[in-house]
Write an enzyme that holds these catalytic residues in place. Structure first.
Site, PDB file in Angstrom:
ATOM      1  N   LYS A  28      19.244  12.852  -8.469  1.00  0.00           N
ATOM      2  CA  LYS A  28      17.742  12.778  -8.044  1.00  0.00           C
ATOM      3  C   LYS A  28      16.690  13.519  -8.682  1.00  0.00           C
ATOM      4  CE  LYS A  28      16.127  11.866  -3.658  1.00  0.00           C
ATOM      5  NZ  LYS A  28      16.172  12.119  -2.160  1.00  0.00           N
ATOM      6  N   TRP A  87       4.919   0.251  10.068  1.00  0.00           N
ATOM      7  CA  TRP A  87       5.570  -0.818   9.122  1.00  0.00           C
ATOM      8  C   TRP A  87       5.064  -2.111   9.582  1.00  0.00           C
ATOM      9  CZ3 TRP A  87       7.931   0.110   4.719  1.00  0.00           C
ATOM     10  CH2 TRP A  87       8.425   1.290   4.516  1.00  0.00           C
ATOM     11  N   PRO A 124       0.846  -1.303   0.136  1.00  0.00           N
ATOM     12  CA  PRO A 124      -0.099  -0.101  -0.025  1.00  0.00           C
ATOM     13  C   PRO A 124       0.835   1.335   0.159  1.00  0.00           C
ATOM     14  CG  PRO A 124       0.142  -1.004   1.982  1.00  0.00           C
ATOM     15  CD  PRO A 124       0.786  -1.808   1.126  1.00  0.00           C
TER      16      PRO A 124
END
Ligand SMILES: [Zn+2]
Length: 963
Positions: free
Chosen positions: A604, A520, A41
Site C-alpha cells: 500500500k 452516503w 464528490p
C-alpha cells in the site's frame, strides 16, 4: 532537444485558460444533445492521491471523447462536506474527546467549525486537477452542505417515506463507541482487521442440577470472544440438534457439547458420566454469573436456539440480548427483561458496580477491560479457561475504534423490499470490467440488507422527521413545507439551526428527532441534489436521467455505486414514480471501475514509508500526458491493482510523447516547403501504408471508446507512434530531403494529415501534446478549422484509404528486411557496405522492393525461390562502401563541431592509403554533396579517424563566406 513536458504543458494550460477552450468545448455543442456524466464528490479534508488521479483521468478521457463526438458534456465539480471525516478533524483540532464534549461546547460552534474546515484543501485539489489536464468546472462546484443540495436530499427522503421504504427500528448493529453512532453494514465491511483478543470459557452453575440425574454441582460451560459482554448475560442457548454430555473433570461436573469435548479439555483426562436429556436441561435455571442484574425477569435459564453450532466454543452460547442479532431475538422470544449494561459510548453503566464507567474496548489497550473481567471471574471461581486468539474484528472506518455489536434504535431504508428491482436494474448497466456486474456488485445486491441511514451525530443533513410527544411522526420534504408549518423563515437546514424549530399541528406539538443522515445517503442523492431537483432544473434533469457514465474505484461497489443504485431504483419504481419514467431504472448506464494504485513494491502507498514518488514531482519530470497515458493503458482500468512505477511513466514519455515530438519537429523542418495548394493523390507505397494504418487506428480507438474500454482504446496509439517514427519517417527521410519535388509534396502532405488526425485521436488521452501538434501543424495554414484540437470533431474512418492488402504487404516487406539483415550479420558485412543483389522469396511491388533495397543496402532486389544475399564484394562496391564510411566520418565531425544541418563546410584530408586516395578522387562530387561541402581536397589533416583499418586525417571547417 527532448520534449520539455512541464514547460509545454504549462503553456498550453495558460492557452486554454486565456482562450476559454474548455468553456467553448461545452457551449459550442447543442443543448439538445447532452451527454450526462455524474461526478462523485470527494472530501476536501484530505489531499488528492494517486487513486483520485486515476478516477480523475477516467472522468476526463470519456467526456473529452464524447465532446468530440458532438455532444454537450457539462462537467461540474462537487464537494462532499458532511459526515464523520470532517467531524473527526474538528474533534481533534478542538481537543474534544467525546460526544459530550461537543455538546458542552455547543453544537452550533461545532458545526460552524466544520463548515469552515471542510474546504481546507480545495486549493491543493484545484492545482492537481488542473495540472493533470482535467477539464471540470470547479468554480460552480456543488457542495453537499448547500441548502439547495440538502433540500433535494430531504425530497429524496420524503419520496422514500411516502413509498413506505423508511422505518425506525430497534436492532442490533455495529456502533462506534467513540463516534457514538451506528454505522451502515457497508461501512462496517470497510474496517475489518485482524486483532488479538482473549476468549474465555465461563462456568455457569445450574440450580436444581439433580433434574439432570446427577448429584452435586453441575456447571454449564459457555465460550465467548467478548468477555466484556458477560456482565450482561441473561441466558444460555443450546442447539436443537446437538448432543450434550455431562463430564467429570478434576472433581467437578460440566455440561459440554459432545463434539467439543476434546477441544474444551485440551486433551486432558476427563470422564463422560452420561448423555444429557435436553428436555431436562432446557428451562433449567442457573446462578447469575455477575450479581448486577440478578432480578431480571425470566432471565438466567437454559433455552434452545437454532443458530447454535459446534464449530467453536463449547456448543453453548452465552446470550446478552443487547449485543447481537441472534441474542436480541432470543431475548424477545423468551420475554427476558431488558438489560443494557453498556452505554452507547462503550462504557459500563453504573449498575455494573465493579467496572462502572470503564470503557469496554479502550482503543489504546483493547484487551485491558477483558483482562479485568477475567480476573474477576477467576477470583470468584467462575473461570474455566482462557486463551489468546487472533480474529478478524470490525473497526470504525473513520476513527479506527473497535466497533461494538449493539442493539439500538435507528432509521432504515427497507432495501430488502427493493432487492428484486435492484437486481433487475443492475442488468441494464454496462460494467467495465464486465465481471463486476454479476460478481462484486451483483453479489452485494443479492445479500442486500436494510440500510441504517441515521447517525447520532451533528454535521450532516438532518433527518426531516418531526415527532409529537405521543409519538406521531411527520416527514417534511422541502423548505417551504417547514416554513408553512412553523411560520419560521428557513435559511439553513443544519441541525443547530432547525432543531430549534418546533410547531403545532392539530393541537399537537412537534419537535425534530435528533439524528442526521448517513453521508452516503447524501452522495447517493447527488444526481438530484446537484441540480436542486425537483425544485429547479426539472426538464433538464429529467432529459438527462439516468446518466451515461460514472467512474470510481472498486470499493464504491459497496459505497457510492450502491447508494446511487438504491436511491435511483427506489425513486423510479411503482405506478407513480418520483421521477417520470416508464420503467424503473438505474442511476447510470455505463460505469468504469478502477483498481487500486499500489507502491512499486506491491505494498500500500504509505506516506510514512515514503514508498512512492510525489505525483506533482512525476508530473514535473515527465508531464501529465505521460502519466495519463501510463495509467490509461494499465490494468488499473480493469479494476486490477497497479504497482505504480515511475520508470513506467518515463518509458511512456520516451516512447510516445518524445517520439511523437521528434516526428513533429522533423515535419516542421520541412513544412515551409509544403505548397498545400492542391491535394494530389499520392502514389507512394509508404504514404498509402501509413494512411491505411491510420484508418485502422481510428477504427480501433473509436470502437473501444464507444464501449468504455479505455485501456484497449489507448494501447494501439503507442504502436502507431512507433511505426510512424521508426518506419514511415525513417524510410521517408530521403523523400523529404530529395530533389523529387512532387514526391516531397506527397510526403509532406501525408505526414501533415497523419499528425492532424493522430492529434485528434490522442486528444482525450494526452490532451497537451495533441494540442501542441494540432496547433503546430495548422500554424502556417490559412484556413484553420478551430483554435484547439479539443473543439474538433472526432475523425471518421476514410473508407477509401482502408487498404488491408498494403498492410499485409508491408508486414511481409519488413519481415524480408529483418531476415536479410540477419544474413548480412552472418556474413559479417556492415550495412553501410553496399552489396549487389538480394533475391527474395515473396512477390512484392516495385515500391516495396525499392524500400527493401534501401534498407538492406543492395543495388537490386529480384524475386526468386528463396531469400539469398549476394555477398560478393567487387572493387566498385568496396570503394562505394569506403565512400560511405568517409561521409559518415565527416558528418560525425560536423556534429561534434556543433554545425547546423544547413551550414556549409570545407574539407581537407590527408592519408597515405592509396585506396582511400582513389576513393576521394572518384567520389569527390558525391562526398561534397552528402556532407554539404564547398570544397574537398587533399591537404592538412586535423582529426584522426580510422576507416576499415586505414588511417586518415580530416579537417572540417565552416566554409568561408564570400560576400
Ligand atoms: Zn468512530
Amino acid at each position: 532537444m527532448p520534449y520539455q513536458a512541464d514547460q509545454h504543458e504549462k503553456e498550453i494550460l495558460e492557452y486554454w485558460d486565456k482562450n476559454k477552450i474548455f468553456e467553448k468545448s461545452v457551449n459550442d455543442r447543442p443543448e439538445d444533445k447532452p451527454y450526462v456524466f455524474y461526478d462523485g464528490p470527494p472530501f476536501a479534508t484530505g489531499l488528492p492521491h494517486y487513486g483520485h488521479i486515476v478516477a480523475g483521468l477516467m472522468k476526463d478521457v470519456v467526456p473529452r471523447y464524447w465532446t468530440m463526438q458532438g455532444y454537450r458534456v457539462e462537467r461540474v465539480w462537487g464537494w462532499d462536506c458532511h459526515g464523520l471525516p470532517v467531524e473527526n478533524i474538528i474533534e481533534s483540532d478542538l481537543k474534544l474527546k467525546s460526544k459530550k464534549d461537543i455538546e458542552d461546547l455547543g453544537i452550533d460552534k461545532f458545526n460552524e467549525a466544520c463548515r469552515v474546515a471542510v474546504l481546507k484543501y480545495t486549493e491543493e485539489w484545484r492545482r492537481t486537477v488542473k495540472r493533470m489536464g482535467r477539464w471540470v468546472d470547479m468554480e460552480h462546484a456543488y457542495k453537499t452542505m448547500d441548502i439547495e443540495y440538502m433540500e433535494s436530499v430531504w425530497w429524496v427522503f420524503k419520496e422514500l417515506w411516502n413509498k413506505g421504504l423508511i422505518y425506525e427500528g430497534y436492532k442490533a448493529m455495529h456502533i462506534c463507541p467513540r463516534c457514538v453512532t451506528p454505522l451502515s453494514n457497508f461501512e462496517v465491511t470497510q474496517g475489518y482487521k485482524d486483532v488479538k483478543d482473549i476468549s474465555v470459557i465461563a462456568k455457569f452453575k445450574l440450580k436444581n442440577a439433580e433434574k439432570l440425574g446427577v448429584d452435586g454441582d453441575v456447571f454449564v460451560l459457555a465460550w465467548t470472544t467478548t468477555p466484556w459482554t458477560l456482565p450482561g448475560n441473561v441466558a444460555l442457548a443450546i442447539g436443537d440438534d446437538i448432543e450434550y454430555k455431562i463430564v467429570e473433570f478434576e472433581g467437578a461436573k460440566f455440561v459440554v457439547a459432545k463434539e467439543r469435548l476434546q477441544e474444551v479439555f485440551e486433551g486432558k483426562e476427563y470422564s463422560v458420566l452420561q448423555k444429557v436429556d435436553k428436555k431436562n436441561l432446557i428451562g433449567l435455571e442457573y446462578e447469575p454469573l455477575f450479581p448486577y442484574f440478578a432480578n431480571t425477569e425470566n432471565a438466567f435459564r437454559v433455552v434452545s436456539a437454532d443458530f447454535v453450532t459446534t464449530g467453536e466454543g463449547t456448543g453453548v452460547v452465552h446470550i446478552a440480548p443487547a449485543f447481537g442479532d441472534d441474542d436480541y431475538e432470543v431475548g424477545k422470544r423468551e420475554n427476558i427483561g431488558w438489560v443494557h449494561h453498556v452505554t452507547m459510548e462503550g462504557k459500563f453503566v453504573p449498575e455494573v458496580v465493579d467496572f462502572a464507567e470503564k470503557e469496554v474496548k479502550p482503543k489504546e489497550d483493547t484487551m485491558a477491560t477483558d483482562v479485568e473481567i477475567i480476573k474477576w471471574l477467576a477470583h470468584n471461581n467462575k473461570l474455566f479457561s482462557k486463551k489468546k486468539i487472533e480474529h478478524s474484528y470490525p473497526h470504525c472506518w473513520r476513527c479506527d475504534t473497535p466497533l461494538l455489536n449493539y442493539a439500538t434504535s435507528s432509521w432504515f431504508v427497507k432495501v430488502t423490499d427493493l432487492k428484486a428491482d435492484l437486481i433487475t436494474n443492475n442488468k441494464k448497466i454496462e460494467w467495465v470490467p464486465e465481471h463486476m456486474k454479476e460478481g462484486r456488485f451483483g453479489k452485494w445486491l443479492e445479500g442486500a440488507r436494510d440500510w441504517a441511514i441515521s447517525r447520532n451525530r451533528f454535521w450532516g443533513t438532518p433527518l426531516p422527521v418531526w415527532k409529537s410527544e405521543d409519538g406521531d411522526v411527520l416527514c417534511i420534504g422541502s423548505v417551504e413545507e417547514l416554513e408553512e408549518l412553523s411560520g419560521v423563515k428557513v435559511k439553513d437546514l443544519h441541525k443547530h439551526i432547525i432543531d430549534d424549530i418546533e410547531f403545532e399541528k392539530d393541537g399537537k406539538k412537534y419537535k425534530r428527532i435528533e439524528e442526521v443522515l448517513d453521508c452516503w445517503f447524501e452522495s447517493g442523492s447527488m444526481p438530484y441534489a446537484q441540480m436542486h431537483y425537483p425544485f429547479e432544473n426539472k426538464a433538464k434533469f429529467e432529459a438527462g436521467f439516468p446518466s451515461e457514465f460514472i467512474a470510481e474505484g472498486q470499493d464504491q461497489t459497496r459505497g457510492w455505486f450502491y447508494t446511487l443504485h438504491v436511491l435511483a431504483t427506489a425513486l423510479t419504481i411503482g405506478d407513480a414514480p418520483s421521477i417520470p419514467k416508464d420503467k424503473s431504472c438505474a442511476a447510470f448506464n455505463n460505469v468504469i471501475v478502477n483498481g487500486i494504485v499500489l507502491a512499486e513494491d506491491g505494498k500500500k502507498m504509505s506516506k510514512r514509508l515514503k514508498n512512492y514518488p510525489d505525483p506533482m514531482e512525476v508530473l514535473e519530470k515527465y508531464g501529465a500526458d505521460a502519466m495519463r497515458y501510463y495509467l490509461a493503458t494499465s490494468a488499473v482500468m480493469h479494476a486490477e491493482n497497479l504497482n505504480f512505477s515511475q520508470d513506467g511513466v518515463r518509458e511512456v514519455y520516451n516512447k510516445v510523447v518524445n517520439t511523437l515530438w521528434n516526428v513533429f519537429t522533423f515535419y516542421q523542418m520541412f513544412s515551409h516547403e509544403e505548397t498545400r495548394n492542391k491535394k494530389q493523390e499520392t502514389n507512394n507505397v509508404l504514404d498509402k501504408w501509413i494512411m491505411a494504418k491510420l484508418q485502422v487506428l481510428v477504427a480501433e480507438v473509436t470502437e473501444n471508446m464507444n464501449n468504455y474500454k479505455l485501456a484497449e482504446a489507448s494501447r494501439p496509439i503507442m504502436e502507431f507512434v512507433l511505426e510512424l517514427s521508426q518506419w514511415y519517417v525513417r524510410r521517408s527521410r530521403g523523400r523529404f530531403k530529395g530533389d523529387d519535388e512532387q514526391d516531397k509534396q506527397f510526403a509532406l502532405s501525408t505526414l501533415r494529415e497523419v499528425l492532424l488526425i493522430l492529434s485528434k485521436v490522442m486528444a482525450p488521452f494526452t490532451p497537451f501534446i495533441a494540442e501542441k501538434i494540432y496547433m503546430g501543424v495548422n500554424s502556417n495554414q490559412s484556413s484553420v478549422n478551430s483554435n484547439s484540437v479539443h473543439l474538433e470533431m472526432w475523425p471518421e474512418v476514410s473508407k477509401d484509404l482502408v487498404d488491408e492488402e498494403i498492410i499485409e504487404q508491408m508486414i511481409l516487406t519488413r519481415k524480408v528486411v529483418e531476415e536479410s539483415l540477419f544474413l548480412r550479420k552472418d556474413a559479417k558485412i556492415k550495412v553501410r557496405q553496399p552489396l549487389q543483389k538480394l533475391t527474395i522469396d515473396k512477390k512484392l511491388s516495385d515500391g516495396l522492393r525499392e524500400i527493401i533495397a534501401e534498407e538492406v543496402n543492395v543495388k537490386e532486389v529480384v524475386e526468386g525461390k528463396k531469400l539469398e544475399l549476394d555477398t560478393e564484394l567487387t572493387k566498385e562496391l568496396k570503394n562505394e562502401g569506403l565512400m560511405r564510411e568517409i561521409v559518415r566520418a565527416v558528418n560525425q565531425i560536423r556534429k561534434e563541431k556543433g554545425l547546423t544541418r544547413e551550414s556549409k563546410v570545407s574539407v581537407e584530408y590527408s592519408t597515405d592509403d592509396v585506396e582511400l586516395k582513389a576513393v576521394f578522387e572518384e567520389f569527390n562530387e558525391e562526398i561534397k554533396k552528402q556532407v554539404l561541402a564547398d570544397s574537398l581536397k587533399e591537404g592538412v589533416g586535423e582529426t584522426e579517424v580510422e576507416i576499415n583499418q586505414k588511417k586518415l586525417k580530416l579537417k572540417v571547417n565552416p566554409a568561408p563566406l564570400f560576400l
